[in-house]
Design a protein around this motif. Structure first.
Motif, PDB file in Angstrom:
ATOM      1  N   PHE A 186      40.375  48.551  46.823  1.00 33.11           N
ATOM      2  CA  PHE A 186      41.169  49.731  46.499  1.00 33.11           C
ATOM      3  C   PHE A 186      41.082  50.085  45.013  1.00 33.11           C
ATOM      4  O   PHE A 186      41.862  50.881  44.501  1.00 33.11           O
ATOM      5  CB  PHE A 186      42.632  49.520  46.911  1.00 33.11           C
ATOM      6  CG  PHE A 186      42.837  49.605  48.393  1.00 33.11           C
ATOM      7  CD1 PHE A 186      43.109  50.822  48.997  1.00 33.11           C
ATOM      8  CD2 PHE A 186      42.722  48.479  49.191  1.00 33.11           C
ATOM      9  CE1 PHE A 186      43.280  50.917  50.368  1.00 33.11           C
ATOM     10  CE2 PHE A 186      42.894  48.554  50.563  1.00 33.11           C
ATOM     11  CZ  PHE A 186      43.166  49.772  51.155  1.00 33.11           C
ATOM     12  N   GLY A 187      40.143  49.464  44.316  1.00 31.03           N
ATOM     13  CA  GLY A 187      39.923  49.785  42.910  1.00 31.03           C
ATOM     14  C   GLY A 187      40.925  49.165  41.956  1.00 31.03           C
ATOM     15  O   GLY A 187      40.997  49.557  40.793  1.00 31.03           O
ATOM     16  N   ALA A 188      41.703  48.198  42.425  1.00 28.92           N
ATOM     17  CA  ALA A 188      42.709  47.554  41.584  1.00 28.92           C
ATOM     18  C   ALA A 188      42.182  46.201  41.083  1.00 28.92           C
ATOM     19  O   ALA A 188      41.211  45.656  41.603  1.00 28.92           O
ATOM     20  CB  ALA A 188      44.001  47.352  42.366  1.00 28.92           C
ATOM     21  N   ARG A 189      42.830  45.695  40.070  1.00 35.54           N
ATOM     22  CA  ARG A 189      42.532  44.374  39.525  1.00 35.54           C
ATOM     23  C   ARG A 189      43.502  43.367  40.139  1.00 35.54           C
ATOM     24  O   ARG A 189      44.664  43.683  40.392  1.00 35.54           O
ATOM     25  CB  ARG A 189      42.712  44.356  38.009  1.00 35.54           C
ATOM     26  CG  ARG A 189      41.854  45.365  37.306  1.00 35.54           C
ATOM     27  CD  ARG A 189      40.703  44.662  36.658  1.00 35.54           C
ATOM     28  NE  ARG A 189      39.949  45.602  35.850  1.00 35.54           N
ATOM     29  CZ  ARG A 189      38.644  45.710  35.934  1.00 35.54           C
ATOM     30  NH1 ARG A 189      37.964  44.968  36.766  1.00 35.54           N
ATOM     31  NH2 ARG A 189      38.009  46.548  35.157  1.00 35.54           N
ATOM     32  N   ALA A 190      43.010  42.146  40.324  1.00 36.52           N
ATOM     33  CA  ALA A 190      43.814  41.066  40.880  1.00 36.52           C
ATOM     34  C   ALA A 190      44.359  40.205  39.756  1.00 36.52           C
ATOM     35  O   ALA A 190      43.607  39.645  38.965  1.00 36.52           O
ATOM     36  CB  ALA A 190      42.972  40.223  41.833  1.00 36.52           C
ATOM     37  N   MET A 191      45.676  40.096  39.710  1.00 39.78           N
ATOM     38  CA  MET A 191      46.361  39.269  38.715  1.00 39.78           C
ATOM     39  C   MET A 191      47.164  38.224  39.478  1.00 39.78           C
ATOM     40  O   MET A 191      47.843  38.553  40.448  1.00 39.78           O
ATOM     41  CB  MET A 191      47.290  40.151  37.879  1.00 39.78           C
ATOM     42  CG  MET A 191      48.071  39.464  36.803  1.00 39.78           C
ATOM     43  SD  MET A 191      49.014  40.748  35.896  1.00 39.78           S
ATOM     44  CE  MET A 191      49.634  39.816  34.540  1.00 39.78           C
ATOM     45  N   HIS A 192      47.056  36.981  39.050  1.00 40.06           N
ATOM     46  CA  HIS A 192      47.775  35.920  39.766  1.00 40.06           C
ATOM     47  C   HIS A 192      48.655  35.131  38.811  1.00 40.06           C
ATOM     48  O   HIS A 192      48.212  34.705  37.744  1.00 40.06           O
ATOM     49  CB  HIS A 192      46.796  34.963  40.453  1.00 40.06           C
ATOM     50  CG  HIS A 192      47.489  33.955  41.307  1.00 40.06           C
ATOM     51  ND1 HIS A 192      47.911  34.238  42.583  1.00 40.06           N
ATOM     52  CD2 HIS A 192      47.868  32.680  41.052  1.00 40.06           C
ATOM     53  CE1 HIS A 192      48.514  33.171  43.088  1.00 40.06           C
ATOM     54  NE2 HIS A 192      48.502  32.220  42.170  1.00 40.06           N
ATOM     55  N   HIS A 193      49.904  34.919  39.227  1.00 35.29           N
ATOM     56  CA  HIS A 193      50.848  34.098  38.475  1.00 35.29           C
ATOM     57  C   HIS A 193      50.835  32.680  39.014  1.00 35.29           C
ATOM     58  O   HIS A 193      50.972  32.458  40.209  1.00 35.29           O
ATOM     59  CB  HIS A 193      52.274  34.642  38.595  1.00 35.29           C
ATOM     60  CG  HIS A 193      53.281  33.623  38.153  1.00 35.29           C
ATOM     61  ND1 HIS A 193      53.643  33.472  36.836  1.00 35.29           N
ATOM     62  CD2 HIS A 193      53.938  32.665  38.839  1.00 35.29           C
ATOM     63  CE1 HIS A 193      54.508  32.476  36.742  1.00 35.29           C
ATOM     64  NE2 HIS A 193      54.705  31.964  37.936  1.00 35.29           N
ATOM     65  N   SER A 194      50.680  31.735  38.111  1.00 34.11           N
ATOM     66  CA  SER A 194      50.899  30.342  38.438  1.00 34.11           C
ATOM     67  C   SER A 194      51.417  29.637  37.205  1.00 34.11           C
ATOM     68  O   SER A 194      50.819  29.706  36.144  1.00 34.11           O
ATOM     69  CB  SER A 194      49.609  29.654  38.898  1.00 34.11           C
ATOM     70  OG  SER A 194      49.885  28.286  39.164  1.00 34.11           O
ATOM     71  N   CYS A 195      52.520  28.973  37.368  1.00 34.14           N
ATOM     72  CA  CYS A 195      52.995  28.091  36.310  1.00 34.14           C
ATOM     73  C   CYS A 195      52.145  26.833  36.309  1.00 34.14           C
ATOM     74  O   CYS A 195      51.433  26.541  37.262  1.00 34.14           O
ATOM     75  CB  CYS A 195      54.454  27.706  36.554  1.00 34.14           C
ATOM     76  SG  CYS A 195      55.616  29.062  36.324  1.00 34.14           S
ATOM     77  N   GLY A 196      52.235  26.099  35.225  1.00 36.39           N
ATOM     78  CA  GLY A 196      51.677  24.771  35.176  1.00 36.39           C
ATOM     79  C   GLY A 196      50.279  24.651  34.620  1.00 36.39           C
ATOM     80  O   GLY A 196      49.662  25.605  34.177  1.00 36.39           O
ATOM     81  N   ALA A 197      49.802  23.418  34.675  1.00 38.30           N
ATOM     82  CA  ALA A 197      48.503  23.027  34.118  1.00 38.30           C
ATOM     83  C   ALA A 197      47.406  23.320  35.139  1.00 38.30           C
ATOM     84  O   ALA A 197      46.898  22.424  35.808  1.00 38.30           O
ATOM     85  CB  ALA A 197      48.525  21.554  33.742  1.00 38.30           C
ATOM     86  N   VAL A 198      47.039  24.575  35.261  1.00 34.78           N
ATOM     87  CA  VAL A 198      46.088  25.010  36.289  1.00 34.78           C
ATOM     88  C   VAL A 198      44.659  25.148  35.782  1.00 34.78           C
ATOM     89  O   VAL A 198      43.786  25.622  36.517  1.00 34.78           O
ATOM     90  CB  VAL A 198      46.541  26.332  36.946  1.00 34.78           C
ATOM     91  CG1 VAL A 198      47.868  26.146  37.669  1.00 34.78           C
ATOM     92  CG2 VAL A 198      46.616  27.455  35.939  1.00 34.78           C
ATOM     93  N   ALA A 199      44.381  24.732  34.565  1.00 32.20           N
ATOM     94  CA  ALA A 199      43.035  24.894  33.997  1.00 32.20           C
ATOM     95  C   ALA A 199      41.922  24.390  34.915  1.00 32.20           C
ATOM     96  O   ALA A 199      40.887  25.048  35.031  1.00 32.20           O
ATOM     97  CB  ALA A 199      42.952  24.235  32.627  1.00 32.20           C
ATOM     98  N   PRO A 200      42.090  23.249  35.613  1.00 33.59           N
ATOM     99  CA  PRO A 200      40.997  22.804  36.484  1.00 33.59           C
ATOM    100  C   PRO A 200      40.683  23.763  37.639  1.00 33.59           C
ATOM    101  O   PRO A 200      39.586  23.715  38.193  1.00 33.59           O
ATOM    102  CB  PRO A 200      41.501  21.460  37.033  1.00 33.59           C
ATOM    103  CG  PRO A 200      42.492  20.984  36.031  1.00 33.59           C
ATOM    104  CD  PRO A 200      43.145  22.238  35.514  1.00 33.59           C
ATOM    105  N   LEU A 201      41.616  24.634  37.992  1.00 29.47           N
ATOM    106  CA  LEU A 201      41.393  25.578  39.092  1.00 29.47           C
ATOM    107  C   LEU A 201      40.813  26.912  38.629  1.00 29.47           C
ATOM    108  O   LEU A 201      40.378  27.713  39.459  1.00 29.47           O
ATOM    109  CB  LEU A 201      42.706  25.851  39.833  1.00 29.47           C
ATOM    110  CG  LEU A 201      43.339  24.684  40.563  1.00 29.47           C
ATOM    111  CD1 LEU A 201      44.641  25.130  41.228  1.00 29.47           C
ATOM    112  CD2 LEU A 201      42.388  24.089  41.583  1.00 29.47           C
TER     113      LEU A 201
END
Length: 168
Positions: free
Chosen positions: A50-65
């Motif tokens: 739909f021409g939108a950007r995907a933004m995701h919220h996650s707290c925490g130490a997610v660098a490996p993902l």
């Protein structure tokens, strides 16, 4: 249905699931990939269609993902919790500069509620210096501003963002 009804009028879709704690991931990268990555990718594909950007919220130490999230179509990672990720922020920005935007970073656990206005200004300046170079950074708090935050610190944060947060 919301994206369809908006007819291309939505720029960013924010999703959210916490994948980390302050000390590490809630599940291993292998488990995330095995159980969640396909749905994560499919959802981002719908957003992009739909021409939108995907933004995701996650707290925490997610660098490996982060590599898996980028591969799954993520455009913007929110919320950059400094108590969990401060050491990885510059590295992540350097590695994913061309493919991932970053949002957040201002501590709502330490600096904003317990620091002085000068501490807040210093933190804003440091975050912007660390993450804004070359674009791809949206300054913001690591999560919602809580009731224990002095109003003068919120004002200091907004003033510092206005002062230091402008791209040339």
């Amino acid at each position: 249905r919301i994206l369809e009804a908006a007819g291309g009028g939505i720029d960013i879709v924010l999703t959210g699931d916490d994948f980390g704690t302050q000390n590490g991931l809630l599940l291993s990268p292998a488990m995330w990939h095995g159980f969640l990555s396909e749905g994560f990718s499919d959802y981002n594909e719908i957003i992009h269609s739909f021409g939108a950007r995907a933004m995701h919220h996650s707290c925490g130490a997610v660098a490996p993902l982060v590599p898996d999230m980028v591969e799954g179509g993520l455009n913007i990672l929110q919320s950059l919790q400094p108590e969990a990720m401060s050491e990885e922020l510059s590295d992540l920005k350097g590695r994913f500069r061309a493919s991932l935007g970053f949002h957040g970073g201002m501590s709502i656990q330490q600096t904003l509620p317990h620091g002085t206005p000068q501490d807040v200004r210093k933190s804003v300046k440091e975050l912007i210096e660390k993450l804004a170079g070359g674009g791809g950074y949206i300054f913001g708090t690591a999560h919602n501003v809580q009731a224990d935050c002095p109003l003068e610190n919120v004002y200091a944060m907004l003033e510092a963002c206005d002062r230091f947060g402008r791209y040339d």
